[in-house]
Design an enzyme around this catalytic site. Structure first.
Site, short mmCIF file in Angstrom:
data_model
loop_
_atom_site.label_atom_id
_atom_site.label_comp_id
_atom_site.label_asym_id
_atom_site.label_seq_id
_atom_site.Cartn_x
_atom_site.Cartn_y
_atom_site.Cartn_z
N HIS A 4 68.32 -34.25 -57.33
CA HIS A 4 68.77 -33.46 -58.47
C HIS A 4 68.84 -31.97 -58.21
O HIS A 4 69.62 -31.27 -58.81
CB HIS A 4 67.96 -33.82 -59.71
CG HIS A 4 68.40 -35.13 -60.23
ND1 HIS A 4 67.90 -36.31 -59.75
CD2 HIS A 4 69.39 -35.46 -61.09
CE1 HIS A 4 68.54 -37.30 -60.33
NE2 HIS A 4 69.44 -36.82 -61.15
N GLU A 47 74.67 -48.56 -63.07
CA GLU A 47 74.09 -47.93 -61.89
C GLU A 47 73.01 -48.79 -61.23
O GLU A 47 72.32 -48.35 -60.31
CB GLU A 47 73.53 -46.55 -62.23
CG GLU A 47 72.56 -46.53 -63.40
CD GLU A 47 72.02 -45.13 -63.71
OE1 GLU A 47 72.14 -44.23 -62.88
OE2 GLU A 47 71.49 -44.97 -64.82
N CYS A 98 80.44 -41.10 -62.97
CA CYS A 98 79.81 -39.79 -63.06
C CYS A 98 78.87 -39.54 -61.88
O CYS A 98 78.20 -38.53 -61.83
CB CYS A 98 79.09 -39.61 -64.39
SG CYS A 98 77.85 -40.88 -64.68
C1 PEP Z 1 73.96 -41.65 -60.95
O1 PEP Z 1 72.96 -42.33 -60.76
O2 PEP Z 1 75.03 -41.78 -60.29
C2 PEP Z 1 73.97 -40.61 -61.98
C3 PEP Z 1 75.07 -39.97 -62.29
O3 PEP Z 1 72.81 -40.33 -62.58
P1 PEP Z 1 71.63 -39.44 -61.94
O4 PEP Z 1 72.20 -38.80 -60.69
O5 PEP Z 1 71.26 -38.45 -62.98
O6 PEP Z 1 70.59 -40.45 -61.66
MG MG Z 2 71.34 -42.37 -62.23
#
Ligand code: PEP
Ligand code: MG
Length: 571
Positions: A187, A430, A501
Protein backbone atom coordinates in the site's frame (compact mmCIF):
# COMPACT_ATOMS: atom_id res chain seq x y z
CA UNK A 1 24.10 1.43 -8.08
CA UNK A 2 21.52 -0.52 -6.06
CA UNK A 3 18.68 -2.48 -7.66
CA UNK A 4 15.16 -2.71 -6.33
CA UNK A 5 11.58 -2.92 -7.57
CA UNK A 6 10.18 0.00 -9.56
CA UNK A 7 7.19 1.15 -7.55
CA UNK A 8 6.32 4.65 -8.73
CA UNK A 9 7.37 6.37 -11.97
CA UNK A 10 9.73 9.30 -12.29
CA UNK A 11 13.21 10.39 -11.31
CA UNK A 12 13.92 11.55 -7.75
CA UNK A 13 17.02 13.61 -7.01
CA UNK A 14 17.58 14.85 -3.46
CA UNK A 15 18.89 14.35 0.06
CA UNK A 16 18.42 11.18 2.12
CA UNK A 17 16.31 11.37 5.28
CA UNK A 18 16.42 8.10 7.20
CA UNK A 19 13.20 7.16 8.99
CA UNK A 20 13.44 4.57 11.74
CA UNK A 21 10.65 3.37 13.98
CA UNK A 22 11.67 2.07 17.38
CA UNK A 23 9.60 0.06 19.87
CA UNK A 24 9.36 1.58 23.33
CA UNK A 25 10.44 -0.47 26.34
CA UNK A 26 9.15 1.03 29.58
CA UNK A 27 11.00 -0.27 32.62
CA UNK A 28 10.18 0.36 36.25
CA UNK A 29 13.25 2.12 37.65
CA UNK A 30 13.53 3.53 41.18
CA UNK A 31 14.83 7.06 41.67
CA UNK A 32 16.20 8.76 44.77
CA UNK A 33 16.15 12.37 43.59
CA UNK A 34 12.38 12.61 43.15
CA UNK A 35 12.43 16.42 42.79
CA UNK A 36 14.94 16.09 39.94
CA UNK A 37 12.75 13.40 38.35
CA UNK A 38 9.68 15.63 38.53
CA UNK A 39 11.77 18.29 36.74
CA UNK A 40 12.60 15.73 34.06
CA UNK A 41 8.91 14.92 33.64
CA UNK A 42 8.00 18.62 33.39
CA UNK A 43 10.63 19.09 30.69
CA UNK A 44 9.18 16.23 28.65
CA UNK A 45 5.65 17.56 29.18
CA UNK A 46 6.71 20.99 27.99
CA UNK A 47 8.38 19.63 24.87
CA UNK A 48 5.41 17.39 24.02
CA UNK A 49 3.09 20.41 24.31
CA UNK A 50 5.26 22.58 22.07
CA UNK A 51 5.54 19.79 19.48
CA UNK A 52 1.79 19.21 19.56
CA UNK A 53 1.06 22.93 19.12
CA UNK A 54 3.37 23.08 16.10
CA UNK A 55 1.87 19.92 14.60
CA UNK A 56 -1.68 21.22 15.09
CA UNK A 57 -0.86 24.51 13.38
CA UNK A 58 0.80 22.69 10.48
CA UNK A 59 -2.09 20.24 10.11
CA UNK A 60 -4.67 23.05 10.20
CA UNK A 61 -3.06 24.82 7.23
CA UNK A 62 -2.04 21.73 5.31
CA UNK A 63 -5.03 19.43 5.79
CA UNK A 64 -7.86 21.20 7.61
CA UNK A 65 -9.12 22.61 10.89
CA UNK A 66 -11.14 19.47 11.58
CA UNK A 67 -8.10 17.21 11.50
CA UNK A 68 -6.21 19.60 13.74
CA UNK A 69 -8.96 19.39 16.37
CA UNK A 70 -7.72 15.96 17.46
CA UNK A 71 -4.44 17.56 18.46
CA UNK A 72 -6.22 20.36 20.29
CA UNK A 73 -7.80 17.60 22.39
CA UNK A 74 -4.31 16.26 23.14
CA UNK A 75 -3.23 19.69 24.30
CA UNK A 76 -6.14 19.88 26.71
CA UNK A 77 -5.13 16.59 28.26
CA UNK A 78 -1.50 17.70 28.51
CA UNK A 79 -2.63 20.81 30.38
CA UNK A 80 -4.94 18.98 32.77
CA UNK A 81 -3.76 19.84 36.33
CA UNK A 82 -5.24 16.66 37.77
CA UNK A 83 -3.32 14.42 35.39
CA UNK A 84 -0.06 16.32 35.87
CA UNK A 85 -0.51 16.35 39.66
CA UNK A 86 -1.14 12.64 39.76
CA UNK A 87 1.95 11.79 37.71
CA UNK A 88 4.06 14.04 39.99
CA UNK A 89 2.62 12.41 43.10
CA UNK A 90 3.30 8.95 41.70
CA UNK A 91 6.94 9.83 40.99
CA UNK A 92 7.35 11.21 44.52
CA UNK A 93 5.23 8.65 46.37
CA UNK A 94 6.46 5.50 44.63
CA UNK A 95 9.97 6.83 43.95
CA UNK A 96 9.83 5.68 40.35
CA UNK A 97 11.03 7.11 37.05
CA UNK A 98 8.85 9.44 34.98
CA UNK A 99 8.38 6.95 32.13
CA UNK A 100 6.84 4.39 34.45
CA UNK A 101 4.76 6.92 36.40
CA UNK A 102 3.32 8.17 33.11
CA UNK A 103 2.62 4.59 32.09
CA UNK A 104 0.72 3.87 35.34
CA UNK A 105 -1.33 7.06 35.52
CA UNK A 106 -2.18 7.46 31.84
CA UNK A 107 -3.08 3.79 31.42
CA UNK A 108 -5.33 3.97 34.45
CA UNK A 109 -7.19 6.99 33.00
CA UNK A 110 -7.31 5.45 29.53
CA UNK A 111 -8.93 2.32 30.93
CA UNK A 112 -11.51 4.35 32.83
CA UNK A 113 -12.39 6.32 29.67
CA UNK A 114 -12.48 3.17 27.56
CA UNK A 115 -14.99 1.57 29.94
CA UNK A 116 -17.50 4.42 29.54
CA UNK A 117 -20.45 4.13 27.20
CA UNK A 118 -20.02 7.54 25.65
CA UNK A 119 -18.23 7.57 22.27
CA UNK A 120 -16.49 10.83 23.09
CA UNK A 121 -15.07 9.38 26.28
CA UNK A 122 -13.81 6.36 24.41
CA UNK A 123 -11.96 8.64 22.04
CA UNK A 124 -10.41 10.25 25.11
CA UNK A 125 -8.93 6.84 25.94
CA UNK A 126 -7.14 6.71 22.61
CA UNK A 127 -5.96 10.30 23.04
CA UNK A 128 -4.67 9.47 26.51
CA UNK A 129 -2.65 6.52 25.18
CA UNK A 130 -1.28 8.68 22.43
CA UNK A 131 0.01 11.46 24.69
CA UNK A 132 1.43 8.80 27.01
CA UNK A 133 3.61 7.37 24.23
CA UNK A 134 4.58 10.80 22.97
CA UNK A 135 5.86 11.90 26.40
CA UNK A 136 7.66 8.59 26.86
CA UNK A 137 9.33 8.97 23.47
CA UNK A 138 10.65 12.39 24.46
CA UNK A 139 11.96 11.00 27.77
CA UNK A 140 13.65 8.05 26.10
CA UNK A 141 15.05 10.14 23.27
CA UNK A 142 13.18 7.90 20.84
CA UNK A 143 11.42 10.60 18.92
CA UNK A 144 10.22 9.75 15.43
CA UNK A 145 10.95 11.85 12.37
CA UNK A 146 7.97 14.04 11.64
CA UNK A 147 7.30 12.99 8.06
CA UNK A 148 4.79 15.75 7.44
CA UNK A 149 7.36 18.50 7.87
CA UNK A 150 10.52 17.31 6.14
CA UNK A 151 12.61 19.91 4.29
CA UNK A 152 12.18 20.38 0.53
CA UNK A 153 14.15 17.97 -1.66
CA UNK A 154 13.98 15.03 0.78
CA UNK A 155 14.35 11.42 -0.31
CA UNK A 156 12.68 9.25 2.33
CA UNK A 157 14.68 6.14 3.17
CA UNK A 158 13.13 3.50 5.43
CA UNK A 159 13.06 -0.20 6.10
CA UNK A 160 9.38 -0.09 5.27
CA UNK A 161 6.79 2.65 5.29
CA UNK A 162 3.41 2.00 6.81
CA UNK A 163 0.50 3.26 4.73
CA UNK A 164 -0.32 5.84 7.40
CA UNK A 165 3.24 7.16 7.34
CA UNK A 166 3.09 7.47 3.56
CA UNK A 167 -0.26 9.23 3.77
CA UNK A 168 1.35 11.88 6.00
CA UNK A 169 3.94 12.76 3.37
CA UNK A 170 3.87 16.20 1.85
CA UNK A 171 4.66 15.70 -1.87
CA UNK A 172 5.95 19.27 -2.12
CA UNK A 173 8.92 18.30 0.01
CA UNK A 174 9.45 14.60 -0.59
CA UNK A 175 10.93 13.99 -4.05
CA UNK A 176 11.54 10.26 -3.73
CA UNK A 177 11.06 7.15 -1.60
CA UNK A 178 13.38 4.17 -1.17
CA UNK A 179 12.54 1.20 1.07
CA UNK A 180 14.22 -2.09 1.88
CA UNK A 181 10.96 -4.03 1.99
CA UNK A 182 7.64 -3.97 0.14
CA UNK A 183 6.49 -4.76 -3.36
CA UNK A 184 4.80 -3.04 -6.27
CA UNK A 185 1.35 -3.56 -4.82
CA UNK A 186 2.12 -2.88 -1.16
CA UNK A 187 0.00 0.00 0.00
CA UNK A 188 2.87 2.39 0.44
CA UNK A 189 3.80 1.83 -3.22
CA UNK A 190 0.21 2.45 -4.26
CA UNK A 191 0.17 5.67 -2.24
CA UNK A 192 3.48 6.81 -3.69
CA UNK A 193 1.92 6.48 -7.13
CA UNK A 194 -1.17 8.38 -6.01
CA UNK A 195 1.04 11.17 -4.68
CA UNK A 196 3.19 10.98 -7.86
CA UNK A 197 6.36 10.56 -5.87
CA UNK A 198 9.02 8.40 -7.61
CA UNK A 199 9.69 5.28 -5.54
CA UNK A 200 11.90 2.20 -5.54
CA UNK A 201 11.11 -0.56 -3.03
CA UNK A 202 12.72 -3.85 -2.02
CA UNK A 203 16.29 -2.52 -2.20
CA UNK A 204 18.16 -5.17 -0.28
CA UNK A 205 20.19 -3.96 2.75
CA UNK A 206 19.86 -0.34 1.63
CA UNK A 207 19.72 1.11 5.16
CA UNK A 208 23.33 0.04 5.62
CA UNK A 209 24.46 1.73 2.42
CA UNK A 210 23.15 5.22 3.07
CA UNK A 211 23.18 7.81 5.84
CA UNK A 212 21.24 10.97 6.61
CA UNK A 213 22.22 13.80 4.29
CA UNK A 214 23.64 11.64 1.47
CA UNK A 215 22.83 12.68 -2.08
CA UNK A 216 20.45 10.10 -3.57
CA UNK A 217 19.13 9.63 -7.10
CA UNK A 218 16.43 7.10 -7.86
CA UNK A 219 14.78 5.93 -11.03
CA UNK A 220 11.21 4.82 -10.27
CA UNK A 221 10.82 3.19 -13.70
CA UNK A 222 14.06 1.22 -13.90
CA UNK A 223 14.04 0.47 -10.16
CA UNK A 224 17.58 1.63 -9.42
CA UNK A 225 19.12 3.90 -6.79
CA UNK A 226 22.47 5.77 -6.59
CA UNK A 227 24.12 7.10 -3.43
CA UNK A 228 26.46 10.10 -3.80
CA UNK A 229 26.78 9.53 -7.58
CA UNK A 230 29.44 11.16 -9.74
CA UNK A 231 28.82 14.16 -11.99
CA UNK A 232 28.06 12.12 -15.13
CA UNK A 233 25.27 10.17 -13.41
CA UNK A 234 23.90 13.45 -11.99
CA UNK A 235 23.78 14.98 -15.47
CA UNK A 236 22.26 11.86 -17.03
CA UNK A 237 19.44 11.74 -14.52
CA UNK A 238 18.77 15.46 -14.57
CA UNK A 239 18.18 15.03 -18.34
CA UNK A 240 16.01 11.95 -17.80
CA UNK A 241 13.94 13.88 -15.29
CA UNK A 242 13.36 16.67 -17.83
CA UNK A 243 12.31 14.12 -20.49
CA UNK A 244 9.91 12.42 -18.07
CA UNK A 245 8.24 15.72 -17.22
CA UNK A 246 7.98 16.70 -20.90
CA UNK A 247 6.28 13.40 -21.77
CA UNK A 248 3.81 13.95 -18.96
CA UNK A 249 2.95 17.37 -20.38
CA UNK A 250 2.41 15.87 -23.84
CA UNK A 251 -0.32 13.54 -22.53
CA UNK A 252 -2.45 16.53 -21.52
CA UNK A 253 -3.95 16.59 -25.00
CA UNK A 254 -6.03 13.56 -23.99
CA UNK A 255 -7.90 15.60 -21.39
CA UNK A 256 -11.56 15.90 -22.39
CA UNK A 257 -11.32 13.12 -25.00
CA UNK A 258 -13.68 10.12 -24.87
CA UNK A 259 -12.25 6.70 -23.96
CA UNK A 260 -13.34 4.76 -27.02
CA UNK A 261 -11.54 2.08 -28.99
CA UNK A 262 -10.93 2.29 -32.73
CA UNK A 263 -13.87 -0.04 -33.32
CA UNK A 264 -16.24 2.06 -31.22
CA UNK A 265 -16.26 0.30 -27.83
CA UNK A 266 -16.55 2.81 -24.99
CA UNK A 267 -15.00 1.89 -21.66
CA UNK A 268 -14.84 3.80 -18.40
CA UNK A 269 -11.53 5.16 -17.20
CA UNK A 270 -11.83 5.90 -13.49
CA UNK A 271 -9.53 6.44 -10.54
CA UNK A 272 -8.50 4.82 -7.29
CA UNK A 273 -8.46 7.19 -4.31
CA UNK A 274 -7.73 6.94 -0.59
CA UNK A 275 -8.82 10.34 0.77
CA UNK A 276 -11.29 13.01 -0.34
CA UNK A 277 -8.46 15.34 -1.28
CA UNK A 278 -7.28 12.82 -3.91
CA UNK A 279 -10.29 13.91 -5.95
CA UNK A 280 -8.27 16.95 -7.06
CA UNK A 281 -5.98 14.65 -9.03
CA UNK A 282 -8.94 12.71 -10.47
CA UNK A 283 -10.35 15.94 -11.87
CA UNK A 284 -6.93 17.16 -13.00
CA UNK A 285 -6.36 13.99 -15.03
CA UNK A 286 -9.94 13.84 -16.30
CA UNK A 287 -11.02 10.66 -14.52
CA UNK A 288 -14.55 9.59 -15.46
CA UNK A 289 -15.38 8.74 -11.87
CA UNK A 290 -13.94 6.80 -8.95
CA UNK A 291 -13.64 3.03 -9.31
CA UNK A 292 -12.22 2.41 -5.86
CA UNK A 293 -12.27 4.61 -2.76
CA UNK A 294 -10.15 2.74 -0.21
CA UNK A 295 -11.97 3.96 2.90
CA UNK A 296 -9.44 2.45 5.29
CA UNK A 297 -7.31 5.55 4.73
CA UNK A 298 -9.97 7.60 6.52
CA UNK A 299 -9.29 5.38 9.53
CA UNK A 300 -5.50 5.75 9.41
CA UNK A 301 -3.25 8.55 10.55
CA UNK A 302 -5.44 9.31 13.56
CA UNK A 303 -6.03 8.07 17.06
CA UNK A 304 -9.64 7.02 16.97
CA UNK A 305 -12.23 5.80 14.54
CA UNK A 306 -13.88 8.43 12.33
CA UNK A 307 -17.48 8.93 13.45
CA UNK A 308 -20.46 8.26 11.20
CA UNK A 309 -20.79 11.99 10.59
CA UNK A 310 -17.13 12.42 9.71
CA UNK A 311 -17.40 9.55 7.26
CA UNK A 312 -20.62 10.96 5.82
CA UNK A 313 -18.89 14.30 5.18
CA UNK A 314 -15.95 12.57 3.45
CA UNK A 315 -18.15 10.42 1.17
CA UNK A 316 -20.47 13.32 0.40
CA UNK A 317 -17.53 15.53 -0.51
CA UNK A 318 -16.25 13.01 -3.06
CA UNK A 319 -19.70 12.31 -4.50
CA UNK A 320 -20.43 16.02 -4.90
CA UNK A 321 -17.02 16.82 -6.37
CA UNK A 322 -17.62 14.24 -9.09
CA UNK A 323 -21.02 15.69 -9.90
CA UNK A 324 -23.01 12.57 -10.77
CA UNK A 325 -20.12 10.50 -12.12
CA UNK A 326 -19.90 7.04 -10.51
CA UNK A 327 -18.11 6.81 -7.18
CA UNK A 328 -17.48 3.25 -6.01
CA UNK A 329 -16.77 3.24 -2.30
CA UNK A 330 -15.31 0.12 -0.77
CA UNK A 331 -16.28 -0.67 2.80
CA UNK A 332 -13.50 -0.96 5.34
CA UNK A 333 -10.70 -3.30 4.27
CA UNK A 334 -8.23 -3.53 7.12
CA UNK A 335 -5.93 -6.36 8.07
CA UNK A 336 -3.07 -7.72 5.99
CA UNK A 337 -0.57 -4.89 5.60
CA UNK A 338 -3.18 -2.33 6.65
CA UNK A 339 -3.03 -2.10 10.41
CA UNK A 340 -4.95 0.35 12.56
CA UNK A 341 -3.34 0.46 16.00
CA UNK A 342 -6.21 2.02 17.97
CA UNK A 343 -8.62 -0.74 16.95
CA UNK A 344 -6.82 -3.05 19.28
CA UNK A 345 -6.90 -6.02 16.88
CA UNK A 346 -4.84 -9.01 17.87
CA UNK A 347 -1.97 -9.90 15.58
CA UNK A 348 -3.04 -12.66 13.22
CA UNK A 349 -0.62 -15.50 12.55
CA UNK A 350 -1.53 -15.20 8.89
CA UNK A 351 -2.84 -11.68 8.37
CA UNK A 352 -3.62 -12.04 4.68
CA UNK A 353 -5.67 -15.16 5.40
CA UNK A 354 -7.10 -13.88 8.62
CA UNK A 355 -9.57 -11.65 10.36
CA UNK A 356 -9.86 -8.79 7.88
CA UNK A 357 -12.09 -6.78 5.56
CA UNK A 358 -15.69 -8.09 5.30
CA UNK A 359 -14.93 -10.84 7.85
CA UNK A 360 -14.08 -8.28 10.48
CA UNK A 361 -16.88 -5.90 9.50
CA UNK A 362 -19.59 -8.56 9.78
CA UNK A 363 -18.23 -9.44 13.21
CA UNK A 364 -18.17 -5.79 14.34
CA UNK A 365 -21.49 -4.60 12.98
CA UNK A 366 -22.44 -2.24 15.78
CA UNK A 367 -19.28 -0.24 16.24
CA UNK A 368 -17.73 -0.45 12.76
CA UNK A 369 -19.95 -1.64 9.93
CA UNK A 370 -23.32 -0.04 10.64
CA UNK A 371 -21.90 3.48 11.12
CA UNK A 372 -19.98 3.15 7.85
CA UNK A 373 -22.92 1.78 5.86
CA UNK A 374 -25.24 4.41 7.34
CA UNK A 375 -22.77 7.14 6.36
CA UNK A 376 -22.59 5.70 2.83
CA UNK A 377 -26.35 5.55 2.46
CA UNK A 378 -26.81 9.09 3.72
CA UNK A 379 -24.09 10.35 1.37
CA UNK A 380 -25.73 8.53 -1.57
CA UNK A 381 -28.34 11.32 -1.66
CA UNK A 382 -25.60 13.67 -2.89
CA UNK A 383 -24.18 11.87 -5.92
CA UNK A 384 -23.74 8.57 -7.70
CA UNK A 385 -22.33 6.41 -4.89
CA UNK A 386 -22.06 2.62 -5.21
CA UNK A 387 -21.09 0.36 -2.33
CA UNK A 388 -18.42 -2.30 -2.84
CA UNK A 389 -17.70 -5.21 -0.48
CA UNK A 390 -14.08 -6.40 -0.31
CA UNK A 391 -12.61 -9.87 0.09
CA UNK A 392 -15.82 -11.87 -0.22
CA UNK A 393 -15.30 -15.60 -0.51
CA UNK A 394 -18.85 -16.93 -0.31
CA UNK A 395 -22.31 -15.70 -1.21
CA UNK A 396 -23.41 -15.72 2.44
CA UNK A 397 -21.09 -12.79 3.14
CA UNK A 398 -22.62 -10.79 0.32
CA UNK A 399 -26.15 -11.64 1.45
CA UNK A 400 -25.42 -10.70 5.05
CA UNK A 401 -23.96 -7.34 4.03
CA UNK A 402 -26.87 -6.72 1.67
CA UNK A 403 -29.39 -7.57 4.40
CA UNK A 404 -27.69 -5.16 6.75
CA UNK A 405 -27.89 -2.41 4.12
CA UNK A 406 -31.60 -3.16 3.65
CA UNK A 407 -32.14 -2.98 7.41
CA UNK A 408 -30.38 0.40 7.55
CA UNK A 409 -32.44 1.68 4.63
CA UNK A 410 -35.61 0.96 6.64
CA UNK A 411 -34.12 2.75 9.62
CA UNK A 412 -33.41 5.82 7.46
CA UNK A 413 -36.94 5.63 6.01
CA UNK A 414 -38.38 5.70 9.53
CA UNK A 415 -36.31 8.74 10.38
CA UNK A 416 -37.13 10.45 7.08
CA UNK A 417 -33.48 10.69 6.05
CA UNK A 418 -32.78 10.84 2.31
CA UNK A 419 -30.67 8.25 0.46
CA UNK A 420 -30.56 6.63 -2.97
CA UNK A 421 -33.07 3.78 -2.79
CA UNK A 422 -31.54 2.11 -5.86
CA UNK A 423 -27.98 2.24 -4.61
CA UNK A 424 -25.90 -0.50 -6.22
CA UNK A 425 -24.03 -2.98 -4.05
CA UNK A 426 -21.21 -4.82 -5.78
CA UNK A 427 -18.25 -6.94 -4.82
CA UNK A 428 -14.54 -7.00 -5.29
CA UNK A 429 -13.57 -10.26 -6.91
CA UNK A 430 -10.18 -10.79 -5.41
CA UNK A 431 -10.14 -14.27 -3.88
CA UNK A 432 -9.78 -17.55 -5.70
CA UNK A 433 -13.10 -18.69 -4.22
CA UNK A 434 -15.01 -15.67 -5.50
CA UNK A 435 -13.55 -16.18 -8.95
CA UNK A 436 -14.54 -19.84 -9.03
CA UNK A 437 -18.14 -19.01 -8.13
CA UNK A 438 -18.28 -15.75 -10.09
CA UNK A 439 -21.32 -17.15 -11.92
CA UNK A 440 -23.18 -17.41 -8.59
CA UNK A 441 -22.11 -13.91 -7.49
CA UNK A 442 -23.05 -12.41 -10.87
CA UNK A 443 -26.69 -13.38 -10.31
CA UNK A 444 -26.92 -11.35 -7.09
CA UNK A 445 -24.26 -8.66 -7.02
CA UNK A 446 -24.91 -5.41 -8.90
CA UNK A 447 -21.37 -5.18 -10.27
CA UNK A 448 -17.89 -6.68 -10.07
CA UNK A 449 -14.52 -5.05 -9.67
CA UNK A 450 -11.55 -7.36 -10.06
CA UNK A 451 -8.89 -6.80 -7.42
CA UNK A 452 -5.85 -8.25 -9.14
CA UNK A 453 -3.48 -7.28 -6.34
CA UNK A 454 -5.12 -9.79 -4.06
CA UNK A 455 -6.45 -12.11 -6.77
CA UNK A 456 -2.85 -12.76 -7.87
CA UNK A 457 -1.76 -13.22 -4.27
CA UNK A 458 -4.54 -15.69 -3.47
CA UNK A 459 -4.42 -17.53 -6.79
CA UNK A 460 -0.66 -17.98 -6.72
CA UNK A 461 -0.44 -18.40 -2.93
CA UNK A 462 2.22 -15.73 -2.87
CA UNK A 463 2.47 -12.87 -0.36
CA UNK A 464 2.11 -9.71 -2.46
CA UNK A 465 4.75 -7.89 -0.40
CA UNK A 466 7.43 -10.59 -0.20
CA UNK A 467 10.29 -9.80 -2.52
CA UNK A 468 11.87 -13.26 -2.25
CA UNK A 469 8.95 -14.88 -4.03
CA UNK A 470 7.94 -11.96 -6.24
CA UNK A 471 8.93 -13.97 -9.33
CA UNK A 472 5.68 -15.88 -8.80
CA UNK A 473 3.60 -12.75 -8.40
CA UNK A 474 2.44 -11.97 -11.92
CA UNK A 475 -0.98 -11.24 -13.36
CA UNK A 476 0.35 -12.75 -16.60
CA UNK A 477 0.52 -16.19 -15.06
CA UNK A 478 -1.88 -18.41 -17.04
CA UNK A 479 -3.78 -19.29 -13.83
CA UNK A 480 -4.41 -15.63 -13.02
CA UNK A 481 -5.28 -14.78 -16.62
CA UNK A 482 -7.81 -17.60 -16.81
CA UNK A 483 -9.32 -16.39 -13.56
CA UNK A 484 -9.63 -12.82 -14.87
CA UNK A 485 -11.17 -13.95 -18.15
CA UNK A 486 -13.65 -16.16 -16.32
CA UNK A 487 -14.77 -13.37 -13.98
CA UNK A 488 -15.36 -11.03 -16.92
CA UNK A 489 -17.28 -13.69 -18.86
CA UNK A 490 -19.53 -14.51 -15.88
CA UNK A 491 -20.34 -10.84 -15.34
CA UNK A 492 -21.12 -10.24 -19.00
CA UNK A 493 -23.36 -13.30 -19.16
CA UNK A 494 -25.52 -11.81 -16.41
CA UNK A 495 -25.29 -8.32 -17.89
CA UNK A 496 -23.63 -6.66 -14.91
CA UNK A 497 -20.80 -4.11 -15.10
CA UNK A 498 -17.33 -5.54 -14.58
CA UNK A 499 -14.34 -3.37 -13.79
CA UNK A 500 -10.85 -3.82 -12.46
CA UNK A 501 -9.27 -1.78 -9.69
CA UNK A 502 -6.08 -3.74 -9.06
CA UNK A 503 -2.80 -2.35 -10.35
CA UNK A 504 -3.02 -4.54 -13.47
CA UNK A 505 -5.78 -2.28 -14.81
CA UNK A 506 -3.19 0.34 -15.78
CA UNK A 507 -0.52 -2.06 -17.03
CA UNK A 508 -0.01 -1.30 -20.74
CA UNK A 509 0.73 -4.98 -21.39
CA UNK A 510 -2.50 -6.05 -19.69
CA UNK A 511 -4.89 -3.43 -21.11
CA UNK A 512 -5.10 -5.05 -24.60
CA UNK A 513 -6.03 -8.39 -23.04
CA UNK A 514 -8.65 -6.81 -20.78
CA UNK A 515 -10.23 -5.04 -23.76
CA UNK A 516 -10.36 -8.33 -25.65
CA UNK A 517 -11.96 -10.10 -22.66
CA UNK A 518 -14.66 -7.39 -22.50
CA UNK A 519 -13.79 -5.41 -19.36
CA UNK A 520 -16.10 -2.39 -18.96
CA UNK A 521 -14.22 -0.24 -16.51
CA UNK A 522 -10.54 0.39 -15.72
CA UNK A 523 -9.73 1.95 -12.35
CA UNK A 524 -6.23 3.17 -11.59
CA UNK A 525 -4.02 5.76 -10.01
CA UNK A 526 -5.20 9.13 -11.43
CA UNK A 527 -1.77 9.85 -12.88
CA UNK A 528 -2.04 6.76 -15.14
CA UNK A 529 -5.36 7.77 -16.73
CA UNK A 530 -4.14 9.86 -19.65
CA UNK A 531 -1.55 7.36 -20.80
CA UNK A 532 -4.18 4.59 -20.62
CA UNK A 533 -6.61 6.69 -22.67
CA UNK A 534 -3.93 7.20 -25.29
CA UNK A 535 -3.36 3.44 -25.45
CA UNK A 536 -7.04 2.39 -25.44
CA UNK A 537 -7.99 4.82 -28.21
CA UNK A 538 -5.25 3.35 -30.39
CA UNK A 539 -6.60 -0.22 -30.14
CA UNK A 540 -9.49 -2.20 -31.66
CA UNK A 541 -11.21 -4.86 -29.54
CA UNK A 542 -11.89 -6.94 -32.65
CA UNK A 543 -8.27 -6.98 -33.71
CA UNK A 544 -7.28 -7.80 -30.14
CA UNK A 545 -9.18 -11.11 -30.10
CA UNK A 546 -6.35 -12.86 -31.94
CA UNK A 547 -3.80 -11.32 -29.55
CA UNK A 548 -5.76 -12.59 -26.55
CA UNK A 549 -6.16 -16.07 -28.08
CA UNK A 550 -2.44 -16.26 -28.65
CA UNK A 551 -1.63 -14.98 -25.13
CA UNK A 552 -3.99 -17.55 -23.61
CA UNK A 553 -2.38 -20.38 -25.56
CA UNK A 554 0.96 -20.10 -23.71
CA UNK A 555 1.81 -22.29 -20.75
CA UNK A 556 4.25 -20.08 -18.81
CA UNK A 557 4.19 -16.56 -17.38
CA UNK A 558 7.36 -15.65 -19.26
CA UNK A 559 5.93 -16.61 -22.65
CA UNK A 560 2.85 -14.48 -22.05
CA UNK A 561 4.90 -11.54 -20.78
CA UNK A 562 7.37 -11.71 -23.67
CA UNK A 563 4.56 -11.90 -26.18
CA UNK A 564 2.65 -8.96 -24.68
CA UNK A 565 5.83 -6.90 -24.32
CA UNK A 566 6.53 -7.49 -28.01
CA UNK A 567 2.95 -6.60 -28.93
CA UNK A 568 3.00 -3.29 -27.03
CA UNK A 569 6.45 -2.38 -28.36
CA UNK A 570 5.16 -2.87 -31.89
CA UNK A 571 2.22 -0.48 -31.50
C1 PEP B 1 -6.77 -5.46 -4.97
O1 PEP B 1 -6.64 -6.35 -4.14
O2 PEP B 1 -6.50 -5.59 -6.19
C2 PEP B 1 -7.25 -4.14 -4.56
C3 PEP B 1 -7.53 -3.21 -5.44
O3 PEP B 1 -7.39 -3.91 -3.25
P1 PEP B 1 -6.18 -3.58 -2.24
O4 PEP B 1 -4.95 -3.33 -3.10
O5 PEP B 1 -6.60 -2.38 -1.47
O6 PEP B 1 -6.09 -4.81 -1.44
MG1 MG C 1 -7.55 -6.20 -2.16
Amino acid sequence: MYKGTNASSGIGIGTAVIVEETELVIEKKTVTDTEGEVGRFKGALDKTMKDTEALAADLATRVGEKEAEILQGHLMLLMDPMLIGEIENTIKGEKICSEFAIEMVCTMYANVFAGMDDELMQQRATDMRDIKTRMQRVLLGAETVDIASLPAGSILVAKDLTPSMTAGINPKNVVGIVTELGGKTSHSAILARALEIPAVVAVNDFMNQVKDGDRVILDGDAGCVFVNPDASVEKDYADKREAFLAEKKELEKYIGQPTITKDGVTVELVANIGKPKDVEKVLQYDGEGVGLFRTEFLFMDRNSMPTEDEQFEAYKKVAEALGGKPVIIRTLDIGGDKEIPYMGLEKDENPFLGYRAIRLCLDRKEDIYKPQLRALLRASAFGNIKIMIPLVTCIDEYREAKALIDELKLELDRKGIAYNKDIQVGIMVETAAASLIADIFAKEADFFSIGTNDLTQYTMSVDRGNDKISYLYSTFNPAVLRSIRRIITCAREEGIMVGMCGEAASDPMMIPLLLAFGLNEFSMSASAILYSRKLITSLSTQELQAVADKAMSFTTTKEVEDYMRGFVAGL
